[in-house]
Design a protein around this motif. Structure first.
Motif, PDB file in Angstrom:
ATOM      1  N   GLY A  30       0.810  -1.209   0.000  1.00  0.00           N
ATOM      2  CA  GLY A  30       0.000   0.000   0.000  1.00  0.00           C
ATOM      3  C   GLY A  30       0.846   1.262   0.000  1.00  0.00           C
ATOM      4  N   ASP A  31       2.165   1.103   0.100  1.00  0.00           N
ATOM      5  CA  ASP A  31       3.084   2.241   0.026  1.00  0.00           C
ATOM      6  C   ASP A  31       3.519   2.417  -1.422  1.00  0.00           C
ATOM      7  OD1 ASP A  31       3.085   2.664   2.817  1.00  0.00           O
ATOM      8  OD2 ASP A  31       4.624   1.117   3.076  1.00  0.00           O
ATOM      9  N   TYR A  32       3.246   3.594  -1.976  1.00  0.00           N
ATOM     10  CA  TYR A  32       3.590   3.857  -3.366  1.00  0.00           C
ATOM     11  C   TYR A  32       4.907   4.603  -3.457  1.00  0.00           C
ATOM     12  CZ  TYR A  32      -0.809   2.079  -5.013  1.00  0.00           C
ATOM     13  OH  TYR A  32      -1.847   1.249  -5.309  1.00  0.00           O
ATOM     14  N   TYR A  33       5.737   4.179  -4.396  1.00  0.00           N
ATOM     15  CA  TYR A  33       7.034   4.783  -4.635  1.00  0.00           C
ATOM     16  C   TYR A  33       6.975   5.583  -5.932  1.00  0.00           C
ATOM     17  CZ  TYR A  33       8.763   1.539  -1.132  1.00  0.00           C
ATOM     18  OH  TYR A  33       8.976   0.860   0.039  1.00  0.00           O
ATOM     19  N   ASN A  34       7.491   6.797  -5.883  1.00  0.00           N
ATOM     20  CA  ASN A  34       7.577   7.639  -7.070  1.00  0.00           C
ATOM     21  C   ASN A  34       8.936   7.365  -7.705  1.00  0.00           C
ATOM     22  OD1 ASN A  34       7.304   9.556  -9.030  1.00  0.00           O
ATOM     23  ND2 ASN A  34       7.227  11.294  -7.639  1.00  0.00           N
ATOM     24  N   LEU A  35       8.942   6.562  -8.762  1.00  0.00           N
ATOM     25  CA  LEU A  35      10.175   6.124  -9.394  1.00  0.00           C
ATOM     26  C   LEU A  35      10.501   6.996 -10.597  1.00  0.00           C
ATOM     27  CD1 LEU A  35       9.436   2.304  -9.360  1.00  0.00           C
ATOM     28  CD2 LEU A  35      10.739   3.619  -7.684  1.00  0.00           C
ATOM     29  N   LEU A  36      11.766   7.316 -10.737  1.00  0.00           N
ATOM     30  CA  LEU A  36      12.245   8.078 -11.876  1.00  0.00           C
ATOM     31  C   LEU A  36      12.914   7.113 -12.846  1.00  0.00           C
ATOM     32  CD1 LEU A  36      12.870  10.803 -13.252  1.00  0.00           C
ATOM     33  CD2 LEU A  36      14.964  10.889 -11.871  1.00  0.00           C
ATOM     34  N   PHE A  37      12.445   7.095 -14.090  1.00  0.00           N
ATOM     35  CA  PHE A  37      13.025   6.268 -15.150  1.00  0.00           C
ATOM     36  C   PHE A  37      13.806   7.195 -16.079  1.00  0.00           C
ATOM     37  CE2 PHE A  37       9.722   3.656 -13.516  1.00  0.00           C
ATOM     38  CZ  PHE A  37      10.038   2.346 -13.812  1.00  0.00           C
TER      39      PHE A  37
END
Length: 92
Positions: A30-37
């Motif tokens: 339920g923890d969302y990660y803001n990932l940079l591609f």
């Protein structure tokens, strides 16, 4: 004679040229990660919280063609990254 541009056409959609963000629940908590591609030559560098998470490369087309080139991401997490990245590229 084939040029570099011809190589990309064999794999379908055009690869992104600029960095982009995808938000994902990597560990089903339920923890969302803001990932940079970050696209770099023929790979994507994946960054989470200013830390290198993994580097992804592709040997062909489709979700199963993604492979981890650098990093220690678990298989289940890497599969989620591959699905999200492939979906993003196919929706460009």
């Amino acid at each position: 004679m084939m040029t570099e541009d011809d190589d990309y056409d064999l794999y379908g959609p055009q690869m992104p040229q600029e960095a982009f963000h995808l938000e994902m629940d990597l560990y089903d908590t339920g923890d969302y990660y803001n990932l940079l591609f970050i696209p770099c030559n023929d790979v994507f560098i994946v960054v989470s919280n200013n830390q290198h998470l993994t580097t992804m490369g592709q040997n062909g087309s489709g979700v199963d063609a993604w492979e981890q080139r650098d990093g220690q991401v678990e298989d289940e997490v890497f599969e989620k990254l591959a699905i999200a990245l492939d979906g993003y590229i196919n929706n460009l």
